[in-house]
Motif scaffolding. Structure first.
Motif, PDB file in Angstrom:
ATOM      1  N   PHE A 219      45.863  48.757  36.164  1.00  0.00           N
ATOM      2  CA  PHE A 219      44.914  47.524  36.837  1.00  0.00           C
ATOM      3  C   PHE A 219      45.405  47.701  38.345  1.00  0.00           C
ATOM      4  O   PHE A 219      46.460  47.897  38.706  1.00  0.00           O
ATOM      5  CB  PHE A 219      45.766  46.190  36.094  1.00  0.00           C
ATOM      6  CG  PHE A 219      45.106  45.967  34.782  1.00  0.00           C
ATOM      7  CD1 PHE A 219      43.950  45.546  34.363  1.00  0.00           C
ATOM      8  CD2 PHE A 219      46.413  46.351  33.867  1.00  0.00           C
ATOM      9  CE1 PHE A 219      43.867  45.410  32.932  1.00  0.00           C
ATOM     10  CE2 PHE A 219      46.164  46.169  32.618  1.00  0.00           C
ATOM     11  CZ  PHE A 219      44.661  45.632  31.958  1.00  0.00           C
ATOM     12  N   SER A 220      44.552  46.849  38.807  1.00  0.00           N
ATOM     13  CA  SER A 220      44.366  46.824  40.404  1.00  0.00           C
ATOM     14  C   SER A 220      45.447  45.833  41.120  1.00  0.00           C
ATOM     15  O   SER A 220      46.027  46.034  41.958  1.00  0.00           O
ATOM     16  CB  SER A 220      42.999  46.567  41.252  1.00  0.00           C
ATOM     17  OG  SER A 220      42.197  47.616  40.627  1.00  0.00           O
ATOM     18  N   TYR A 221      45.439  44.684  40.154  1.00  0.00           N
ATOM     19  CA  TYR A 221      46.359  43.483  40.636  1.00  0.00           C
ATOM     20  C   TYR A 221      46.988  42.961  39.516  1.00  0.00           C
ATOM     21  O   TYR A 221      46.813  43.472  38.261  1.00  0.00           O
ATOM     22  CB  TYR A 221      45.467  42.546  41.232  1.00  0.00           C
ATOM     23  CG  TYR A 221      44.504  42.895  42.419  1.00  0.00           C
ATOM     24  CD1 TYR A 221      45.067  42.997  43.650  1.00  0.00           C
ATOM     25  CD2 TYR A 221      43.408  43.347  42.108  1.00  0.00           C
ATOM     26  CE1 TYR A 221      44.154  43.638  44.704  1.00  0.00           C
ATOM     27  CE2 TYR A 221      42.332  43.836  43.273  1.00  0.00           C
ATOM     28  CZ  TYR A 221      43.115  43.945  44.449  1.00  0.00           C
ATOM     29  OH  TYR A 221      42.142  44.463  45.640  1.00  0.00           O
ATOM     30  N   ILE A 222      48.049  42.229  39.629  1.00  0.00           N
ATOM     31  CA  ILE A 222      48.669  41.635  38.700  1.00  0.00           C
ATOM     32  C   ILE A 222      47.983  40.882  37.423  1.00  0.00           C
ATOM     33  O   ILE A 222      48.713  40.891  36.265  1.00  0.00           O
ATOM     34  CB  ILE A 222      49.757  40.614  39.129  1.00  0.00           C
ATOM     35  CG1 ILE A 222      50.876  40.358  38.309  1.00  0.00           C
ATOM     36  CG2 ILE A 222      49.324  39.379  39.491  1.00  0.00           C
ATOM     37  CD1 ILE A 222      51.818  41.504  37.907  1.00  0.00           C
ATOM     38  N   ASP A 231      49.975  37.959  43.094  1.00  0.00           N
ATOM     39  CA  ASP A 231      50.284  39.232  44.007  1.00  0.00           C
ATOM     40  C   ASP A 231      51.223  38.807  45.400  1.00  0.00           C
ATOM     41  O   ASP A 231      51.945  39.594  45.568  1.00  0.00           O
ATOM     42  CB  ASP A 231      48.985  39.689  44.473  1.00  0.00           C
ATOM     43  CG  ASP A 231      48.126  40.419  42.951  1.00  0.00           C
ATOM     44  OD1 ASP A 231      48.492  41.392  42.504  1.00  0.00           O
ATOM     45  OD2 ASP A 231      47.527  39.513  42.539  1.00  0.00           O
ATOM     46  N   ILE A 232      50.422  37.722  45.887  1.00  0.00           N
ATOM     47  CA  ILE A 232      51.270  37.335  47.161  1.00  0.00           C
ATOM     48  C   ILE A 232      52.801  36.939  46.837  1.00  0.00           C
ATOM     49  O   ILE A 232      53.805  37.321  47.607  1.00  0.00           O
ATOM     50  CB  ILE A 232      50.568  36.096  47.889  1.00  0.00           C
ATOM     51  CG1 ILE A 232      49.185  36.415  48.027  1.00  0.00           C
ATOM     52  CG2 ILE A 232      51.309  35.719  49.175  1.00  0.00           C
ATOM     53  CD1 ILE A 232      48.973  37.610  48.968  1.00  0.00           C
ATOM     54  N   ASP A 267      44.901  33.304  51.744  1.00  0.00           N
ATOM     55  CA  ASP A 267      44.922  32.042  51.364  1.00  0.00           C
ATOM     56  C   ASP A 267      43.783  31.948  50.634  1.00  0.00           C
ATOM     57  O   ASP A 267      43.706  30.750  49.841  1.00  0.00           O
ATOM     58  CB  ASP A 267      44.886  31.281  52.846  1.00  0.00           C
ATOM     59  CG  ASP A 267      46.159  31.614  53.735  1.00  0.00           C
ATOM     60  OD1 ASP A 267      47.336  31.763  53.096  1.00  0.00           O
ATOM     61  OD2 ASP A 267      45.889  31.093  54.870  1.00  0.00           O
ATOM     62  N   SER A 268      42.597  32.410  50.589  1.00  0.00           N
ATOM     63  CA  SER A 268      41.367  32.548  49.755  1.00  0.00           C
ATOM     64  C   SER A 268      41.539  32.934  48.373  1.00  0.00           C
ATOM     65  O   SER A 268      40.846  32.550  47.439  1.00  0.00           O
ATOM     66  CB  SER A 268      40.190  33.073  50.447  1.00  0.00           C
ATOM     67  OG  SER A 268      40.527  34.283  50.269  1.00  0.00           O
ATOM     68  N   LEU A 277      55.651  38.107  33.841  1.00  0.00           N
ATOM     69  CA  LEU A 277      55.978  38.922  34.742  1.00  0.00           C
ATOM     70  C   LEU A 277      56.598  38.410  36.293  1.00  0.00           C
ATOM     71  O   LEU A 277      57.391  38.575  36.717  1.00  0.00           O
ATOM     72  CB  LEU A 277      55.132  40.121  34.854  1.00  0.00           C
ATOM     73  CG  LEU A 277      55.500  41.374  35.745  1.00  0.00           C
ATOM     74  CD1 LEU A 277      56.860  41.805  35.203  1.00  0.00           C
ATOM     75  CD2 LEU A 277      54.451  42.356  35.844  1.00  0.00           C
ATOM     76  N   VAL A 278      55.648  37.400  36.603  1.00  0.00           N
ATOM     77  CA  VAL A 278      55.823  36.956  37.985  1.00  0.00           C
ATOM     78  C   VAL A 278      57.043  35.960  38.033  1.00  0.00           C
ATOM     79  O   VAL A 278      57.787  35.897  38.804  1.00  0.00           O
ATOM     80  CB  VAL A 278      54.633  36.215  38.582  1.00  0.00           C
ATOM     81  CG1 VAL A 278      55.005  35.575  39.751  1.00  0.00           C
ATOM     82  CG2 VAL A 278      53.561  37.072  38.762  1.00  0.00           C
ATOM     83  N   SER A 279      57.080  35.160  36.921  1.00  0.00           N
ATOM     84  CA  SER A 279      58.259  33.959  36.815  1.00  0.00           C
ATOM     85  C   SER A 279      59.702  34.823  36.689  1.00  0.00           C
ATOM     86  O   SER A 279      60.701  34.352  36.999  1.00  0.00           O
ATOM     87  CB  SER A 279      57.664  33.135  36.064  1.00  0.00           C
ATOM     88  OG  SER A 279      57.648  33.517  34.626  1.00  0.00           O
TER      89      SER A 279
END
Length: 289
Positions: A219-222, A231-232, A267-268, A277-279
């Motif tokens: 995948f390109s992003y999370i 992702d940020i 921001d958008s 996975l993020v948490s």
């Protein structure tokens, strides 16, 4: 007897032809040129690719499958294609009927208007594949759409770069700028942790980065193929602890790509979904000696 035209145009330098008539016509031209005029009619022969129909058959008037380049450039209806067979062909009526059936099968809606650039692009693309071109008009139409996208992209760029825009003096200058920006981004991504913090990476950190690397392999992003605030969040954690991702190629690619977004673009991004996975990711433990 030598005339002014003969002196001006004979001999030529280059003959362009197809390989199928090499011994039928080219050899005869050489024989008669030597015999009657004492000079070779040309010094070089360029054999271009043979243009065939979409089914690989040689284009022939006897088969009724000849495609006029002007019809591809300007477009033509099926009725007009059939009319050309009736008016410009000396085929047997049964062969004409057979050719019309072939036209109806290959071009049920006629030949769309493709334009000169698309036809040239298609022939150049076909030539790179080999010495035979199975000309498919639908593919030429696809190149027309591609050329149209290039035109729109150029027009959009010209609308937004402003009147004061000045192009780089050379392509090398632009390439140097891009290379410098990439090296800077890569250096930031693989920078080792600050020695003053005495950071030691735990096994938990390595496992989480490995998990990220496996995810970004597909995948390109999370969260798939669209960037989000998740992702940020991960980037912020990586930067907080000064984590190095040089050993994780897919994470490194993702990191460099995310670094190319401006703050307004970040921001958008859509709101974070809070994936496990993020948490749970912990990229390192700061331990003081």
């Amino acid at each position: 007897m030598w005339t002014k035209d003969m002196e001006l145009f004979y001999p030529n330098t280059l003959l362009e032809t197809g390989h199928d008539i090499l011994f039928f016509w080219v050899a005869r031209m050489v024989f008669f040129g030597q015999k009657l005029l004492g000079k070779l009619p040309f010094k070089q022969v360029y054999l271009h690719a043979m243009v065939r129909d979409a089914h690989g058959r040689k284009m022939s008037k006897s088969l009724g499958n000849v495609i006029d380049p002007m019809d591809v450039i300007n477009g033509i209806t099926l009725q007009d294609l059939n009319k050309q067979l009736d008016e410009n062909s000396n085929l047997d009526p049964r062969e004409i009927a057979k050719a019309k059936e072939g036209q109806k099968h290959d071009y049920p809606q006629g030949i769309p208007e493709c334009g000169t650039d698309a036809l040239r692009f298609a022939l150049c693309a076909y030539t790179a594949q080999g010495r035979d071109i199975n000309l498919d008009v639908l593919r030429v139409n696809g190149y027309r759409n591609f050329c149209n996208k290039l035109w729109n992209a150029t027009k959009f760029a010209m609308m937004n770069i402003g009147k004061d825009f000045k192009p780089h003096e050379s392509l090398n200058c632009l390439q140097s700028m891009v290379k410098t920006a990439r090296q800077k981004c890569k250096a930031q991504a693989i920078a080792p942790p600050s020695s003053s913090n005495n950071i030691k990476y735990s096994d938990h950190c390595s496992s989480r980065l490995s998990e990220l690397n496996e995810k970004f392999e597909n995948f390109s992003y999370i969260n798939g193929f669209m960037p989000t605030q998740d992702d940020i969040s991960i980037i912020q954690r990586l930067e907080e602890v000064g984590s190095s991702v040089s050993q994780y190629p897919h994470v490194l690619r993702w990191y460099c790509h995310m670094a190319s977004f401006s703050q307004a673009e970040r921001d958008s991004f859509t709101k974070a979904s809070g994936t496990p996975l993020v948490s749970t990711i912990e990229c390192g433990e700061v331990r003081h000696a």
